[in-house]
Design a protein around this motif. Structure first.
Motif, PDB file in Angstrom:
ATOM      1  N   GLU A   1     -27.430  18.975   1.123  1.00 58.05           N
ATOM      2  CA  GLU A   1     -28.765  18.708   1.652  1.00 58.05           C
ATOM      3  C   GLU A   1     -29.759  18.551   0.503  1.00 58.05           C
ATOM      4  OE1 GLU A   1     -32.147  20.675   4.557  1.00 58.05           O
ATOM      5  OE2 GLU A   1     -30.060  21.298   4.784  1.00 58.05           O
ATOM      6  N   ASP A   2     -29.683  19.448  -0.485  1.00 60.07           N
ATOM      7  CA  ASP A   2     -30.561  19.336  -1.657  1.00 60.07           C
ATOM      8  C   ASP A   2     -30.265  18.049  -2.431  1.00 60.07           C
ATOM      9  OD1 ASP A   2     -31.704  21.774  -1.003  1.00 60.07           O
ATOM     10  OD2 ASP A   2     -30.617  22.902  -2.552  1.00 60.07           O
ATOM     11  N   ALA A   3     -28.982  17.730  -2.589  1.00 63.03           N
ATOM     12  CA  ALA A   3     -28.602  16.509  -3.305  1.00 63.03           C
ATOM     13  C   ALA A   3     -29.137  15.284  -2.580  1.00 63.03           C
ATOM     14  CB  ALA A   3     -27.081  16.439  -3.444  1.00 63.03           C
ATOM     15  N   HIS A   4     -29.014  15.279  -1.254  1.00 67.90           N
ATOM     16  CA  HIS A   4     -29.534  14.171  -0.457  1.00 67.90           C
ATOM     17  C   HIS A   4     -31.050  14.053  -0.610  1.00 67.90           C
ATOM     18  CE1 HIS A   4     -30.296  11.508   2.923  1.00 67.90           C
ATOM     19  NE2 HIS A   4     -31.194  12.378   3.325  1.00 67.90           N
ATOM     20  N   ASN A   5     -31.746  15.178  -0.534  1.00 70.59           N
ATOM     21  CA  ASN A   5     -33.207  15.149  -0.668  1.00 70.59           C
ATOM     22  C   ASN A   5     -33.634  14.597  -2.022  1.00 70.59           C
ATOM     23  OD1 ASN A   5     -33.521  16.161   1.913  1.00 70.59           O
ATOM     24  ND2 ASN A   5     -33.759  18.271   1.223  1.00 70.59           N
ATOM     25  N   ARG A   6     -32.913  14.968  -3.074  1.00 75.32           N
ATOM     26  CA  ARG A   6     -33.243  14.456  -4.413  1.00 75.32           C
ATOM     27  C   ARG A   6     -33.019  12.951  -4.505  1.00 75.32           C
ATOM     28  NH1 ARG A   6     -31.451  19.482  -5.999  1.00 75.32           N
ATOM     29  NH2 ARG A   6     -29.310  18.863  -6.384  1.00 75.32           N
ATOM     30  N   VAL A   7     -31.904  12.483  -3.953  1.00 72.17           N
ATOM     31  CA  VAL A   7     -31.625  11.046  -4.060  1.00 72.17           C
ATOM     32  C   VAL A   7     -32.607  10.243  -3.204  1.00 72.17           C
ATOM     33  CG1 VAL A   7     -29.861  10.734  -2.244  1.00 72.17           C
ATOM     34  CG2 VAL A   7     -29.754   9.385  -4.319  1.00 72.17           C
TER      35      VAL A   7
ATOM     36  N   LYS B   1     -35.754   9.912  -5.104  1.00 72.39           N
ATOM     37  CA  LYS B   1     -35.575   8.894  -6.149  1.00 72.39           C
ATOM     38  C   LYS B   1     -35.729   7.493  -5.557  1.00 72.39           C
ATOM     39  CE  LYS B   1     -31.392   8.088  -7.489  1.00 72.39           C
ATOM     40  NZ  LYS B   1     -30.065   8.226  -8.104  1.00 72.39           N
ATOM     41  N   PHE B   2     -35.086   7.230  -4.424  1.00 71.00           N
ATOM     42  CA  PHE B   2     -35.181   5.905  -3.811  1.00 71.00           C
ATOM     43  C   PHE B   2     -36.600   5.607  -3.341  1.00 71.00           C
ATOM     44  CE2 PHE B   2     -30.469   6.290  -2.877  1.00 71.00           C
ATOM     45  CZ  PHE B   2     -30.116   5.391  -3.879  1.00 71.00           C
ATOM     46  N   ASN B   3     -37.306   6.618  -2.860  1.00 72.25           N
ATOM     47  CA  ASN B   3     -38.659   6.416  -2.342  1.00 72.25           C
ATOM     48  C   ASN B   3     -39.722   6.381  -3.435  1.00 72.25           C
ATOM     49  OD1 ASN B   3     -38.285   6.128   0.506  1.00 72.25           O
ATOM     50  ND2 ASN B   3     -37.739   8.287   0.582  1.00 72.25           N
ATOM     51  N   THR B   4     -39.349   6.696  -4.665  1.00 70.06           N
ATOM     52  CA  THR B   4     -40.316   6.629  -5.768  1.00 70.06           C
ATOM     53  C   THR B   4     -39.886   5.550  -6.761  1.00 70.06           C
ATOM     54  OG1 THR B   4     -39.189   8.478  -6.869  1.00 70.06           O
ATOM     55  CG2 THR B   4     -41.127   9.003  -5.534  1.00 70.06           C
ATOM     56  N   ARG B   5     -38.840   5.788  -7.490  1.00 69.25           N
ATOM     57  CA  ARG B   5     -38.385   4.853  -8.514  1.00 69.25           C
ATOM     58  C   ARG B   5     -38.066   3.476  -7.947  1.00 69.25           C
ATOM     59  NH1 ARG B   5     -32.566   5.632 -10.829  1.00 69.25           N
ATOM     60  NH2 ARG B   5     -32.184   4.403  -8.960  1.00 69.25           N
TER      61      ARG B   5
ATOM     62  N   ASP C   1     -43.024   1.572   7.557  1.00 73.16           N
ATOM     63  CA  ASP C   1     -43.762   2.610   6.843  1.00 73.16           C
ATOM     64  C   ASP C   1     -43.403   2.589   5.371  1.00 73.16           C
ATOM     65  OD1 ASP C   1     -44.870   3.408   9.238  1.00 73.16           O
ATOM     66  OD2 ASP C   1     -43.380   4.992   9.566  1.00 73.16           O
ATOM     67  N   GLU C   2     -44.253   3.182   4.554  1.00 71.43           N
ATOM     68  CA  GLU C   2     -44.032   3.241   3.117  1.00 71.43           C
ATOM     69  C   GLU C   2     -42.767   4.007   2.765  1.00 71.43           C
ATOM     70  OE1 GLU C   2     -45.454   1.980   0.145  1.00 71.43           O
ATOM     71  OE2 GLU C   2     -46.156   0.618   1.680  1.00 71.43           O
ATOM     72  N   ASP C   3     -42.370   4.992   3.592  1.00 71.20           N
ATOM     73  CA  ASP C   3     -41.191   5.783   3.266  1.00 71.20           C
ATOM     74  C   ASP C   3     -39.897   5.072   3.651  1.00 71.20           C
ATOM     75  OD1 ASP C   3     -41.070   6.035   6.011  1.00 71.20           O
ATOM     76  OD2 ASP C   3     -41.129   8.227   6.035  1.00 71.20           O
ATOM     77  N   GLY C   4     -40.000   3.854   4.126  1.00 69.99           N
ATOM     78  CA  GLY C   4     -38.834   3.063   4.458  1.00 69.99           C
ATOM     79  C   GLY C   4     -38.440   3.118   5.915  1.00 69.99           C
TER      80      GLY C   4
END
Length: 117
Positions: A87-93, A96-100, A112-115
Motif C-alpha cells: 500500500e505504501d509502495a503504491h501510494n509512492r508510485v 510520482k505519476f501525479n507529480t513528475r 480531474d488533475e489527479d487523473g
C-alpha cells in the motif's frame, strides 16, 4: 469469495497462508525468478487471446485472470519477505505519476488533475 480486500488484507492473508509451512518464504532471488516464470505464463496467455499465436488443442486451459493472480501472489510474497507495505509502495508510485509525470500524457477533456474523471 470475499470482495474488496485492502492491500494490507491481501498481504496478511498471504502471510497467514505461508506461515503455516516450515519452509516459509523462498529467498528474494528465488521469488524474482518465480516472477519471471509467471510473467512468461501471462505473456503466453495474452498472446493466445490477443496476439497472433492461437492456443494448441493440447495446451491446458488457463486465463489471463489466473496468471495475473499468480503474479500478484508472488509479488505479495516478495514484499512480505522484505517487510514492504505494498500500500505504501503504491501510494509512492501514484504520487510520482501525479507529480513528475503529470504532464506526460494527453488528458481527456473534463478529467480531474489527479487523473480521475
Amino acid at each position: 469469495m470475499e470482495k474488496d480486500k485492502s492491500m494490507n488484507q491481501l498481504q496478511t492473508e498471504v502471510d497467514q497462508y505461508i506461515s503455516q509451512f516450515k519452509e516459509g518464504y523462498f529467498s528474494p532471488l528465488a521469488m524474482v525468478a518465480r516472477l519471471s516464470e509467471e510473467l512468461g505464463e501471462l505473456a503466453r496467455e495474452v498472446n493466445h487471446y490477443h496476439g497472433e499465436k492461437p492456443k494448441k488443442s493440447s495446451e491446458e486451459e488457463s486465463t489471463i485472470e489466473e496468471e495475473l493472480g499468480d503474479l500478484l501472489f508472488v509479488v505479495i510474497c516478495l514484499a512480505n519477505s522484505l517487510d514492504i507495505s505494498l500500500e505504501d509502495a503504491h501510494n509512492r508510485v501514484m504520487h510520482k505519476f501525479n507529480t513528475r509525470d503529470k504532464d506526460r500524457w494527453t488528458r481527456i477533456e473534463g478529467g480531474d488533475e489527479d487523473g480521475s474523471n
